[in-house]
Design an enzyme around this catalytic site. Structure first.
Site, mmCIF file in Angstrom:
data_model
loop_
_atom_site.group_PDB
_atom_site.id
_atom_site.type_symbol
_atom_site.label_atom_id
_atom_site.label_comp_id
_atom_site.label_asym_id
_atom_site.label_seq_id
_atom_site.Cartn_x
_atom_site.Cartn_y
_atom_site.Cartn_z
ATOM 1 N N GLU A 284 34.789 21.559 31.748
ATOM 2 C CA GLU A 284 34.184 20.739 33.079
ATOM 3 C C GLU A 284 35.066 20.601 34.070
ATOM 4 O O GLU A 284 34.815 20.648 35.423
ATOM 5 C CB GLU A 284 33.593 19.469 32.388
ATOM 6 C CG GLU A 284 32.619 19.480 31.243
ATOM 7 C CD GLU A 284 31.166 20.324 31.483
ATOM 8 O OE1 GLU A 284 31.013 20.789 32.678
ATOM 9 O OE2 GLU A 284 30.612 20.437 30.684
ATOM 10 N N TRP A 287 34.991 23.560 36.044
ATOM 11 C CA TRP A 287 33.576 23.737 36.681
ATOM 12 C C TRP A 287 34.274 23.152 38.288
ATOM 13 O O TRP A 287 33.620 23.460 39.214
ATOM 14 C CB TRP A 287 32.396 22.949 36.051
ATOM 15 C CG TRP A 287 31.678 23.834 35.250
ATOM 16 C CD1 TRP A 287 31.572 23.939 33.896
ATOM 17 C CD2 TRP A 287 30.835 25.153 35.702
ATOM 18 N NE1 TRP A 287 30.908 25.041 33.511
ATOM 19 C CE2 TRP A 287 30.199 25.520 34.678
ATOM 20 C CE3 TRP A 287 30.607 25.797 36.906
ATOM 21 C CZ2 TRP A 287 29.516 26.862 34.718
ATOM 22 C CZ3 TRP A 287 29.777 26.668 36.996
ATOM 23 C CH2 TRP A 287 29.169 27.273 35.936
ATOM 24 N N TRP A 315 8.979 27.671 50.315
ATOM 25 C CA TRP A 315 8.848 26.459 49.671
ATOM 26 C C TRP A 315 7.493 25.513 49.997
ATOM 27 O O TRP A 315 7.194 25.817 51.420
ATOM 28 C CB TRP A 315 10.040 25.502 49.972
ATOM 29 C CG TRP A 315 11.322 26.060 49.690
ATOM 30 C CD1 TRP A 315 12.400 26.722 50.436
ATOM 31 C CD2 TRP A 315 11.895 26.152 48.163
ATOM 32 N NE1 TRP A 315 13.509 27.142 49.627
ATOM 33 C CE2 TRP A 315 13.322 26.940 48.329
ATOM 34 C CE3 TRP A 315 11.481 25.931 46.940
ATOM 35 C CZ2 TRP A 315 14.237 27.164 47.361
ATOM 36 C CZ3 TRP A 315 12.106 26.169 45.895
ATOM 37 C CH2 TRP A 315 13.419 26.778 46.181
ATOM 38 N N ASN A 350 24.427 14.264 33.378
ATOM 39 C CA ASN A 350 24.332 15.751 33.702
ATOM 40 C C ASN A 350 23.170 16.478 33.478
ATOM 41 O O ASN A 350 22.642 17.203 34.016
ATOM 42 C CB ASN A 350 25.654 16.578 33.242
ATOM 43 C CG ASN A 350 25.762 18.024 33.707
ATOM 44 O OD1 ASN A 350 25.590 18.497 34.796
ATOM 45 N ND2 ASN A 350 25.821 18.953 32.626
ATOM 46 N N TRP A 368 15.468 23.070 47.789
ATOM 47 C CA TRP A 368 16.543 22.353 46.623
ATOM 48 C C TRP A 368 17.396 21.560 47.598
ATOM 49 O O TRP A 368 17.916 20.560 47.313
ATOM 50 C CB TRP A 368 17.353 23.421 46.210
ATOM 51 C CG TRP A 368 18.163 24.358 46.936
ATOM 52 C CD1 TRP A 368 17.716 25.744 47.068
ATOM 53 C CD2 TRP A 368 19.506 24.314 47.562
ATOM 54 N NE1 TRP A 368 18.599 26.287 47.819
ATOM 55 C CE2 TRP A 368 19.681 25.574 47.954
ATOM 56 C CE3 TRP A 368 20.473 23.136 47.668
ATOM 57 C CZ2 TRP A 368 21.179 25.744 48.684
ATOM 58 C CZ3 TRP A 368 21.529 23.694 48.119
ATOM 59 C CH2 TRP A 368 21.810 24.784 48.871
ATOM 60 N N TRP A 391 23.103 22.189 42.552
ATOM 61 C CA TRP A 391 21.710 22.320 43.014
ATOM 62 C C TRP A 391 21.620 23.807 43.131
ATOM 63 O O TRP A 391 20.202 24.285 42.848
ATOM 64 C CB TRP A 391 21.724 21.463 44.271
ATOM 65 C CG TRP A 391 21.070 20.292 44.180
ATOM 66 C CD1 TRP A 391 21.992 19.013 43.901
ATOM 67 C CD2 TRP A 391 19.811 19.844 43.560
ATOM 68 N NE1 TRP A 391 21.091 17.986 43.671
ATOM 69 C CE2 TRP A 391 19.912 18.578 43.621
ATOM 70 C CE3 TRP A 391 18.729 20.674 43.679
ATOM 71 C CZ2 TRP A 391 18.623 17.874 43.201
ATOM 72 C CZ3 TRP A 391 17.396 20.006 43.397
ATOM 73 C CH2 TRP A 391 17.555 18.248 43.114
HETATM 74 P P1 FAD Z 1 32.009 14.337 32.360
HETATM 75 O O1 FAD Z 1 31.185 15.301 31.633
HETATM 76 O O2 FAD Z 1 32.864 13.503 31.708
HETATM 77 O O3 FAD Z 1 33.120 15.576 33.065
HETATM 78 C C1 FAD Z 1 34.352 15.265 33.578
HETATM 79 C C2 FAD Z 1 34.467 15.654 34.833
HETATM 80 O O4 FAD Z 1 34.164 17.023 34.940
HETATM 81 C C3 FAD Z 1 33.362 14.941 35.833
HETATM 82 O O5 FAD Z 1 33.795 13.677 35.980
HETATM 83 C C4 FAD Z 1 33.417 15.948 36.991
HETATM 84 O O6 FAD Z 1 34.469 15.515 37.658
HETATM 85 C C5 FAD Z 1 33.640 17.161 36.347
HETATM 86 N N1 FAD Z 1 32.285 17.964 36.292
HETATM 87 C C6 FAD Z 1 31.624 17.823 35.136
HETATM 88 N N2 FAD Z 1 30.617 18.864 35.011
HETATM 89 C C7 FAD Z 1 30.806 19.367 36.168
HETATM 90 C C8 FAD Z 1 29.916 20.247 36.893
HETATM 91 N N3 FAD Z 1 28.762 20.929 36.237
HETATM 92 N N4 FAD Z 1 30.121 20.620 38.080
HETATM 93 C C9 FAD Z 1 31.418 19.990 38.599
HETATM 94 N N5 FAD Z 1 32.085 19.243 38.283
HETATM 95 C C10 FAD Z 1 31.658 18.811 37.010
HETATM 96 N N6 FAD Z 1 29.413 16.177 39.984
HETATM 97 C C11 FAD Z 1 29.930 15.328 40.814
HETATM 98 O O7 FAD Z 1 30.919 15.006 40.604
HETATM 99 N N7 FAD Z 1 29.342 14.977 42.189
HETATM 100 C C12 FAD Z 1 27.999 15.398 42.499
HETATM 101 O O8 FAD Z 1 27.561 15.233 43.202
HETATM 102 C C13 FAD Z 1 27.349 16.164 41.385
HETATM 103 N N8 FAD Z 1 26.115 16.546 41.653
HETATM 104 C C14 FAD Z 1 25.562 17.452 40.717
HETATM 105 C C15 FAD Z 1 24.089 17.644 41.108
HETATM 106 C C16 FAD Z 1 23.516 18.506 40.265
HETATM 107 C C17 FAD Z 1 22.196 19.056 40.403
HETATM 108 C C18 FAD Z 1 24.203 18.978 39.046
HETATM 109 C C19 FAD Z 1 23.415 19.732 38.009
HETATM 110 C C20 FAD Z 1 25.461 18.535 38.612
HETATM 111 C C21 FAD Z 1 26.023 17.653 39.653
HETATM 112 N N9 FAD Z 1 27.399 17.299 39.205
HETATM 113 C C22 FAD Z 1 27.775 16.554 40.178
HETATM 114 C C23 FAD Z 1 28.152 17.707 37.909
HETATM 115 C C24 FAD Z 1 27.903 16.860 36.843
HETATM 116 O O9 FAD Z 1 26.484 16.280 36.714
HETATM 117 C C25 FAD Z 1 28.826 15.418 37.013
HETATM 118 O O10 FAD Z 1 30.111 15.732 37.318
HETATM 119 C C26 FAD Z 1 28.792 14.445 35.785
HETATM 120 O O11 FAD Z 1 27.405 14.152 35.284
HETATM 121 C C27 FAD Z 1 29.662 13.326 36.029
HETATM 122 O O12 FAD Z 1 29.727 12.799 34.732
HETATM 123 P P2 FAD Z 1 31.117 12.320 34.040
HETATM 124 O O13 FAD Z 1 32.084 11.927 34.912
HETATM 125 O O14 FAD Z 1 30.679 11.513 32.811
HETATM 126 O O15 FAD Z 1 31.161 13.922 33.384
#
Ligand code: FAD
Ligand code: FO1
Length: 476
Positions: A284, A287, A315, A350, A368, A391
């Site tokens: 993650e 990512w 759209w 997420n 979107w 997105w």
């Molecule tokens: P954890 O699961 O603990 O992950 C650890 C860290 O990894 C996160 O804090 C984040 O920094 C990073 N991470 C995890 N998943 C992703 C991912 N798919 N993409 C990029 N980084 C990731 N994340 C954001 O930080 N800001 C946003 O604005 C954002 N918008 C999103 C919009 C959509 C439509 C989707 C599908 C995902 C988005 N995410 C975003 C990614 C992800 O949903 C969040 O990072 C995550 O839910 C944050 O929770 P956590 O810190 O407990 O994550």
């Protein structure tokens, strides 16, 4: 010219494990922090009150931390190239240091600040701090170009040596009394509250602002949930993820500190499942870096769809349906639960971000970018690269090689909220309904009526067929 170096903080709101700040301390002990409240960002229409509240909370702790070290964090307000060069010149600073960012706005702003400072003979030094590997460090072997697909990016990224945590700073020298007066004359102000800036948010945030809370959260996650992350991360009713996203967005914690924590727990793993949990979490973090590298090299991602077939997509953009989606009143329980979690807490799980994004684009056939913007207006972790990446992935408009991805809300709920606990928590008016109703969403119209829960605003099957047809036409 004095020995003073100003360190300009933007999304690195911490003292410890800060590459640029550490580098500045190697050159001088007279070091003062600086944050510029930037109307170019704060007056935008994509700002969440929860996010500004988090940011101001981080700045408040940062100010205290600077004071503890013997220095100060100055707050200024205005166009950065004007406000910063004015302050730096008034204080006769020899240089301004800062850490770089990938966003198109950041690149343009930084160029302007850099030019303004250099024109006055003030030095500038920049660092890559917010990523383990800077853009350009991870390139394809075949053509030396940036990766557009995550899996090969991860393979290369995970094999490269990572930098270690930077040394702690234990002492700094700040401004004298007369220099402080000069700073005030040149624009330094007291730190305003989020409310002063026009943003009100009273609900406690999932992760409190500041370095201390971020470190505690990381420690707690590594003690508790990281080992079962591989499985638990999918279930929105569990506390199975780190909730470090806002801390990572604003740099309340250093990415090297986070990485080191994963290496430490890997050493302690006693089973393959536990190891898998840690590695999945590292993925993650990758990512996060992947989307930032993409934003750096392909800034056009911020403007709209990357894929041709989604560029001029027809759209439907029905305003009333969009409103229902925003408010969590679509009549699809899992979608509504997620949107209400977002509205009430400034955060969404997420799994649910993917579900509601698929629903907006594939079921409501709404652009979107409307959803992307709404997320930025609500999320306290809102981040251009991650949000845009998520997105575009959900809309099938980005670089992802899988062409069409459509989530069925009922199947998602059956898999990831099988007892309806998450739905019950957020959609209170139907919390006493049978689990079967909540999960499948097949609630008889008269039951919906008597519970005060909306009828479904669209039919998933029908809309899915429609979207596929439109998509096919665009491709042909
Ligand atoms: P954890 O699961 O603990 O992950 C650890 C860290 O990894 C996160 O804090 C984040 O920094 C990073 N991470 C995890 N998943 C992703 C991912 N798919 N993409 C990029 N980084 C990731 N994340 C954001 O930080 N800001 C946003 O604005 C954002 N918008 C999103 C919009 C959509 C439509 C989707 C599908 C995902 C988005 N995410 C975003 C990614 C992800 O949903 C969040 O990072 C995550 O839910 C944050 O929770 P956590 O810190 O407990 O994550
Ligand atoms: N950075 C700043 O330097 N000044 C600000 O006033 C500011 C406000 C802000 C509000 C919301 C948000 O999500 C981020 C904010 N940031 C601010 C950080 C911002 O992400 C970085 O400055 C980026 O480099 C801008 O591209």
């Amino acid at each position: 010219m004095s020995d003073l170096i100003l360190f300009w903080h933007r999304r690195d709101l911490r003292i410890s494990d800060n590459l640029g700040l550490s580098a500045a301390t190697q050159q001088t002990s007279k070091l003062v922090g600086l944050f510029c409240l930037d109307p170019g960002i704060l007056d935008g229409d994509d700002i969440a009150p929860a996010r500004v509240t988090y940011m101001i909370g981080c700045l408040s702790e940062l100010q205290k931390n600077y004071q503890k070290l013997g220095s100060q964090l100055l707050i200024i307000q205005g166009k950065p190239e004007t406000a910063i060069s004015q302050l730096a010149a008034a204080l006769e600073a020899k240089a301004v240091f800062w850490n770089l960012d990938v966003e198109p706005y950041a690149k343009k702003r930084d160029r302007a600040v850099s030019d303004a400072l250099k024109e006055q003979g003030i030095g500038v030094k920049n660092f890559w701090d917010q990523l383990l590997h800077a853009p350009g460090d991870i390139l394809t072997k075949s053509s030396d170009s940036p990766y557009k697909v995550y899996t090969p990016f991860w393979r290369s990224w995970s094999q490269q040596d990572k930098p270690g945590v930077t040394q702690e700073i234990d002492k700094l020298a700040g401004l004298s009394k007369s220099e402080t007066k000069t700073a005030e004359k040149a624009g330094a102000i007291a730190l305003p509250s989020a409310k002063d800036l026009g943003y009100e948010w009273d609900t406690p945030l999932l992760t409190s602002p500041g370095e201390t809370a971020a470190k505690d959260k990381l420690e707690e996650f590594c003690d508790r949930a990281i080992y079962s992350y591989d499985e638990d991360r999918n279930f929105p009713d569990l506390d199975g993820t780190s909730q470090l996203s806002a801390a990572l967005k604003f740099g309340a914690i250093g990415i090297r500190t986070v990485w080191q924590a994963t290496l430490d727990v890997l050493d302690d793993c006693r089973s393959d499942e536990a190891k898998e949990g840690v590695i999945t979490w590292q993925k993650e973090l990758a990512w996060r870096e992947f989307y930032q590298h993409c934003m750096f090299f392909y800034p056009e991602l911020a403007e709209g769809s990357y894929r041709d077939e989604l560029k001029d997509f027809p759209w439907e953009n029905d305003e009333a349906k969009f409103q229902a989606w925003c408010e969590g009143k679509t009549g699809y329980p899992i979608v509504d639960a997620a949107m209400r979690q977002l509205n009430e807490t400034g955060w969404m799980h997420n799994r649910c971000r993917m579900i509601v994004a698929s629903f907006l684009t594939k079921d409501l056939i709404i652009d979107w970018r409307w959803g992307e913007k709404y997320f930025m207006q609500k999320l306290y972790d809102g981040d251009l690269s991650a949000n845009n990446g998520g997105w575009q992935w959900s809309a099938s408009s980005g670089m992802d090689p899988k062409p069409l991805r459509i989530f069925n809300p009922a199947s998602q709920a059956a898999k990831y909220d099988r007892d309806g606990e998450y739905i019950r928590q957020w959609v209170s008016e139907i919390s006493s309904m049978d689990t079967e109703y909540l999960v499948t969403g097949k609630i008889p119209p008269e039951e919906r009526e008597s519970y005060g829960y909306p009828q479904p605003i669209v039919d998933h099957k029908q809309q899915q067929r429609k979207f596929k047809e439109l998509y096919k036409q665009q491709k042909d």
